[in-house]
Design a protein around this motif. Structure first.
Motif, PDB file in Angstrom:
ATOM      1  N   PRO A 134       1.592  31.155  74.000  1.00 37.44           N
ATOM      2  CA  PRO A 134       2.774  31.814  74.566  1.00 37.44           C
ATOM      3  C   PRO A 134       3.219  33.010  73.737  1.00 37.44           C
ATOM      4  N   VAL A 135       3.567  34.089  74.420  1.00 37.32           N
ATOM      5  CA  VAL A 135       4.068  35.313  73.774  1.00 37.32           C
ATOM      6  C   VAL A 135       5.556  35.441  74.088  1.00 37.32           C
ATOM      7  N   THR A 136       6.363  35.583  73.045  1.00 38.60           N
ATOM      8  CA  THR A 136       7.809  35.703  73.194  1.00 38.60           C
ATOM      9  C   THR A 136       8.284  36.998  72.546  1.00 38.60           C
ATOM     10  N   VAL A 137       9.521  37.355  72.824  1.00 47.48           N
ATOM     11  CA  VAL A 137      10.094  38.599  72.288  1.00 47.48           C
ATOM     12  C   VAL A 137      11.435  38.302  71.647  1.00 47.48           C
ATOM     13  N   LYS A 138      11.651  38.875  70.465  1.00 44.51           N
ATOM     14  CA  LYS A 138      12.945  38.778  69.782  1.00 44.51           C
ATOM     15  C   LYS A 138      13.564  40.167  69.718  1.00 44.51           C
ATOM     16  N   SER A 139      14.785  40.296  70.249  1.00 44.90           N
ATOM     17  CA  SER A 139      15.419  41.609  70.337  1.00 44.90           C
ATOM     18  C   SER A 139      16.882  41.527  69.912  1.00 44.90           C
ATOM     19  N   ARG A 140      17.551  42.632  69.985  1.00 48.58           N
ATOM     20  CA  ARG A 140      19.009  42.723  69.859  1.00 48.58           C
ATOM     21  C   ARG A 140      19.612  42.791  71.266  1.00 48.58           C
TER      22      ARG A 140
ATOM     23  N   VAL B 259      12.145  44.318  82.688  1.00 46.63           N
ATOM     24  CA  VAL B 259      10.870  45.025  82.583  1.00 46.63           C
ATOM     25  C   VAL B 259       9.862  44.194  81.803  1.00 46.63           C
ATOM     26  N   VAL B 260      10.297  43.611  80.691  1.00 47.37           N
ATOM     27  CA  VAL B 260       9.381  42.838  79.843  1.00 47.37           C
ATOM     28  C   VAL B 260       9.016  41.514  80.512  1.00 47.37           C
ATOM     29  N   ALA B 261       9.957  40.922  81.232  1.00 50.40           N
ATOM     30  CA  ALA B 261       9.656  39.682  81.951  1.00 50.40           C
ATOM     31  C   ALA B 261       8.610  39.916  83.031  1.00 50.40           C
ATOM     32  N   ASP B 262       8.610  41.092  83.644  1.00 52.51           N
ATOM     33  CA  ASP B 262       7.603  41.406  84.653  1.00 52.51           C
ATOM     34  C   ASP B 262       6.193  41.412  84.065  1.00 52.51           C
ATOM     35  N   ALA B 263       6.103  41.597  82.743  1.00 50.50           N
ATOM     36  CA  ALA B 263       4.798  41.562  82.076  1.00 50.50           C
ATOM     37  C   ALA B 263       4.382  40.145  81.710  1.00 50.50           C
ATOM     38  N   GLY B 264       5.242  39.162  82.001  1.00 50.29           N
ATOM     39  CA  GLY B 264       4.882  37.767  81.788  1.00 50.29           C
ATOM     40  C   GLY B 264       5.599  37.066  80.666  1.00 50.29           C
TER      41      GLY B 264
END
Length: 367
Positions: free
Chosen positions: A151-157, A175-180
């Motif tokens: 699984p690939v996740t993203v950490k942001s502000r 936008v990022v969720a559309d990439a999966g």
């Protein structure tokens, strides 16, 4: 052998990942990636306190893996599972290759750093400045997901500079969720990229939990994990059970987990409904000692392991003696396991003494 030692040995041999019920997110309680802090020794220590907390590495840049010592950056003990590798980078091909390495080394998750505000990170065009380029982040996620089944996740502000709105954050996530990407860890402060240091960015921008909760409301199908200012398990409980607003899927604790690690000892019972006994501090140290001895035999310096445990007895009788003994002795040349054992003995000896029998904290000789 203590039950914690048995758990550590069993996990090391079989790399068993804790299982959760369908109603409990595996990200219910996470420990944040922290540069110079969450190395493999710290993660092994924290795993002795909690079976279920999800642990994250320090951020590792794609350059460090493509051109540096991969083993030094990626090796970890199987007892650390579940453990995530956090990557810093902005080139899809480079991140895809690093994702392949992460899978090869056995990580449970690959997290892309889109939250770090430091100048060094910005100069490399990654970290929080990437929030201004959601399409590029989406390309990175897409490339990583194509390269690995992890699984690939993203950490942001929640935003950057003047881009401080629900609309900005929600468009980024869409936008990022559309990439999966299905899991987003959101630090509930904006990042001020010009004018504030990384340390100031952890404290000065105000926390905005409602914005993260509205993000979950907007995207109920996504896993939304909140980070920033979470110092107690009571806060974590409130944020995940909905008593403090819209229920989030998990929390990520940072500095408090490092400075007061015993907080994690209660996490499995309070947040994961596990009925096992809460380990004592002495139990944790009894399980950590064999690990330290094994690492010393491999040439690891004692101070590289003891620097992470100074807060274990925070607020307890004997805690200052424990910290001071390690601080004054663990860095010495050829410091061995006896230094750690002596520190534990000091803490245990004074743990039950009433206040009037506690030694003067200003005394230099604790023998």
């Amino acid at each position: 052998m203590s039950h914690l030692q048995a758990h550590a040995q069993s996990a090391t041999k079989s790399a068993v990942r804790p299982e959760h019920g369908n109603d409990v997110s595996p990200h219910r309680f996470c420990v944040a990636p922290m540069l110079d802090w969450t190395d493999r020794h710290e993660r092994y220590f924290l795993r002795l306190l909690s079976r279920h907390a999800r642990l994250y590495t320090e951020m590792v840049t794609t350059g460090a893996l493509l051109h540096g010592d991969v083993k030094r950056h990626l090796q970890f003990n199987a007892a650390e599972h579940p453990v995530a590798l956090q990557l810093g980078g902005s080139e899809p091909d480079a991140l895809a290759h690093c994702a392949e390495l992460a899978e090869k080394w056995g990580y449970d998750e690959i997290n892309l750093n889109v939250g770090c505000p430091s100048d060094r990170v910005q100069s490399g065009k990654f970290g929080a400045c990437l929030m201004a380029e959601p399409e590029l982040v989406a390309d990175c996620v897409r490339a990583m997901r194509a390269a690995t089944a992890v699984p690939v996740t993203v950490k942001s502000r929640i935003g950057i500079d003047d881009k401080d709105s629900d609309e900005f954050l929600q468009r980024f996530v869409a936008v990022v969720a559309d990439a999966g990407c299905r899991t987003f860890i959101v630090h509930a402060r904006i990042a001020v990229l010009q004018g504030l240091s990384p340390k100031q960015n952890r404290d000065i921008p105000p926390l905005n939990y409602p914005r993260v909760q509205r993000l979950k409301q907007r995207f109920p199908e996504l896993q939304i994990i909140i980070n920033g200012g979470i110092n107690t398990l009571a806060q974590a409980q409130a944020l995940t059970d909905g008593s403090d607003g819209i229920a989030l899927d998990g929390v990520m604790m940072g500095r408090e987990a490092y400075h007061n690690p015993y907080t994690l000892a209660h996490a499995d019972q309070q947040l994961f409904a596990e009925d096992s006994a809460v380990p004592s501090r002495a139990d944790v140290m009894a399980a950590y000692l064999p690990y330290v001895e094994a690492q010393l035999a491999q040439g690891t310096l004692l101070q590289h392991m003891t620097r992470h445990i100074l807060g274990l007895y925070k607020g307890q009788n004997g805690g200052r003696l424990f910290r001071r003994h390690l601080s004054e002795n663990a860095f010495r040349k050829n410091a061995g396991i006896s230094v750690l054992k002596d520190a534990c003995a000091l803490a245990d000896t004074h743990a039950s003494l009433p206040p009037h029998e506690q030694p003067d904290d200003n005394l230099r000789n604790h023998a």
